[in-house]
Design an enzyme around this catalytic site. Sequence first.
Site, PDB file in Angstrom:
ATOM      1  N   ALA A 240       0.542  -1.173   0.565  1.00  0.00           N
ATOM      2  CA  ALA A 240      -0.138  -0.089  -0.075  1.00  0.00           C
ATOM      3  C   ALA A 240       0.747   1.263  -0.097  1.00  0.00           C
ATOM      4  O   ALA A 240       1.720   1.029   0.408  1.00  0.00           O
ATOM      5  CB  ALA A 240      -0.923   0.120   1.476  1.00  0.00           C
ATOM      6  N   GLY A 242       3.268   4.309   1.390  1.00  0.00           N
ATOM      7  CA  GLY A 242       3.489   4.839   2.162  1.00  0.00           C
ATOM      8  C   GLY A 242       4.019   4.069   3.506  1.00  0.00           C
ATOM      9  O   GLY A 242       4.349   3.666   4.391  1.00  0.00           O
ATOM     10  N   GLU A 463     -24.675  11.651  17.532  1.00  0.00           N
ATOM     11  CA  GLU A 463     -22.673  11.132  17.535  1.00  0.00           C
ATOM     12  C   GLU A 463     -23.611  10.121  18.811  1.00  0.00           C
ATOM     13  O   GLU A 463     -22.644   8.839  19.346  1.00  0.00           O
ATOM     14  CB  GLU A 463     -21.950  12.217  18.059  1.00  0.00           C
ATOM     15  CG  GLU A 463     -21.663  12.860  17.144  1.00  0.00           C
ATOM     16  CD  GLU A 463     -21.156  11.933  15.919  1.00  0.00           C
ATOM     17  OE1 GLU A 463     -20.947  10.418  16.086  1.00  0.00           O
ATOM     18  OE2 GLU A 463     -21.693  12.671  14.513  1.00  0.00           O
ATOM     19  N   ASP A 537     -22.323   7.903   6.824  1.00  0.00           N
ATOM     20  CA  ASP A 537     -22.427   6.240   7.323  1.00  0.00           C
ATOM     21  C   ASP A 537     -23.261   5.270   6.080  1.00  0.00           C
ATOM     22  O   ASP A 537     -23.264   4.582   5.756  1.00  0.00           O
ATOM     23  CB  ASP A 537     -23.695   6.416   8.658  1.00  0.00           C
ATOM     24  CG  ASP A 537     -22.987   7.483  10.271  1.00  0.00           C
ATOM     25  OD1 ASP A 537     -21.925   7.291   9.929  1.00  0.00           O
ATOM     26  OD2 ASP A 537     -23.661   8.286  10.506  1.00  0.00           O
TER      27      ASP A 537
END
Length: 664
Positions: A240, A242, A463, A537
């Site tokens: 991947a 990095g 939340e 979401d």
Amino acid sequence: MATNNKKNTKNKKPKFNPYWIYGGIIAIFLGMQLFSGGGFQDASSTTPSQFMEFLKNGDVAKVEIVNRREAKVYLTPQAQEKEVHKNSKPSTLLASSSQSPNYKFEFGDLQNFEDDMAEVVNNYKLDPKPKIEYKTEQNLWGDFIIGLLPFIILIAVWIFIMRRMSSGGAGGAGGQIFNIGKSKAKLFDQNTDVKVSFKDVAGLEGAKEEVQEIVDFLKNPEKYTALGGKIPKGALLVGAPGTGKTLLAKAVAGEAKVPFFSLSGSDFVEMFVGVGASRVRDLFKQAKEKSPSIIFIDEIDAIGRARGKSNFSGSNDERENTLNQLLTEMDGFGTNTNVIVLAATNRADVLDKALMRAGRFDRQIFVDLPDVRERKEIFEVHLRPLKKAKDLDTDFLSKQTPGFSGADIANVCNEAALIAARNGKKAVDKQDFLDAVDRIIGGLEKKNKIITPAEKKAIAFHEAGHATVSWMLEHAAPLVKVTIVPRGRSLGAAWYLPEERLIVRPEQMLDEMCAALGGRAAEKVIFNKISTGALSDLEKVTKQARAMVTIYGLSDKVGNLTYYDSSGQNEYGFTKPYSEQTAELIDKEISDIIEEQYQRAIDLLSKNKDKLTQLAEVLLEKEVIFKDNLEKIFGKRPFENENVNENKESESKVSVVKDTSEEE
């Protein structure tokens, strides 16, 4: 001191410049032009009418007609003594044997001029008659220089352009006109200052071991060839972004005592046809001349993509020619076994099969994301230059950054140092690192964002709904903190520390989906209304449900089927790999899974509505709540496995549930 003065005087002497020769030649030409003809002869200018008056007075001894347009007048000795002709005596800078003219003028038509002179001579009966001579003068050097001037200008401009082009070398603008087919690889050898070594590469133990062995192949080839083995021709670093593929290559350049050629895959590609293949040939030619040597090609997918895929216009012919030349150089007739090719890519699925086969890239080294132990080592490397607090716990930092790559950890350390400096601290402490993680994952805090009280209340309950559902479900990720402070485009966020699972079961995925839908479910339970705040979401849940049905085969109705192509080379083209009836079944199954978990979240929150309200009020008051606040309201979490999860070495990246609203 005397010797130093002598050295200084020697150094102060002007250096020879080839332009001095050019200047000398020009000066000689000008001198020959100026002094040709015996020197400067400055005859006085007059007019034809004044000349006729001189002629009438008998002052003219001779008239010299030059090139049929100019007359030079020579006076008699008696006339030169007259007052009127005192200023007509010519001045000569150089000695000359011939007499110089007293006057000069230009006339129009020669025939008319001759007729006028004959008329004056006859009318005034001049004796002796003035002599008339005809002369043609040519400035050979001047004409020669004027004739050469266009050629001189063209040659000078050509030399100037060529020097500008060639002086740029490989990197200058236009510097590739004559070196266009030359390789642009940068050479590192044992005399080059490469400071990166394997000590600077933390984690990646397996990959580092493989790469170290390649370096050892070149240092001690007899150790391996004595048993009949062959040195590998190439190694492909896959991982991947990095994760440290290029860093490993830099460490090889620092450790290997052999020439190291480094370049990017895009360096082969140019707008001119045939340049890529020519650069590949030149690169391997240089490497063979300096063998044993290593070639490193970063981002090899720029030229190594599979051939013949979606090539309708023929625009990829140049890239394919470059790839063909690379294939030939790596494993063809006359290849040198003392040249090893290292390459890095994060798109191994799009590479050509001929490039991936044994004999070209004998080894594929997978560079994975670091686990908790390797992250600790990476933190220790990047913390070296920082002025950190004495009580800073690297174990804690490694656990708080699951799934982070080496580049992410470097960014966290740098961001933490910037935050500490912004706050005027003399050392970087634990809180700075936590703020840095929040900044990188969630974005910059926007405390000045204008939010109405009604919107703030809706965000708080949204939340709190996430936190409540995740607390009640066994397989949901453990909560870290919840905030209603806007970050980036999100109006609120919930931080989780999920367990990384090598295999995931359906109940675990369903619990995660239910927790993600807890925000919208809380809005429905409390306000009996829903909003656009659950955009991220819904995106996350839809992707998970589609993966369950179409990739992992976890749907009973669709069955044990997958439509995922791991090779990245879709054989179906523009057509779907399933029928319209199956497409309808897939869409209905995805919708049923999501709606079932949404209803499950509503039922959970309806049973715990009072605790949900209490948690939302605490969140409105403090704006940020942590795991301790949930324990005060809900008590201990009824599942024991979360304590085990904290000790596991493999964890996934911190999950942030962002609730973005559509901003106008």
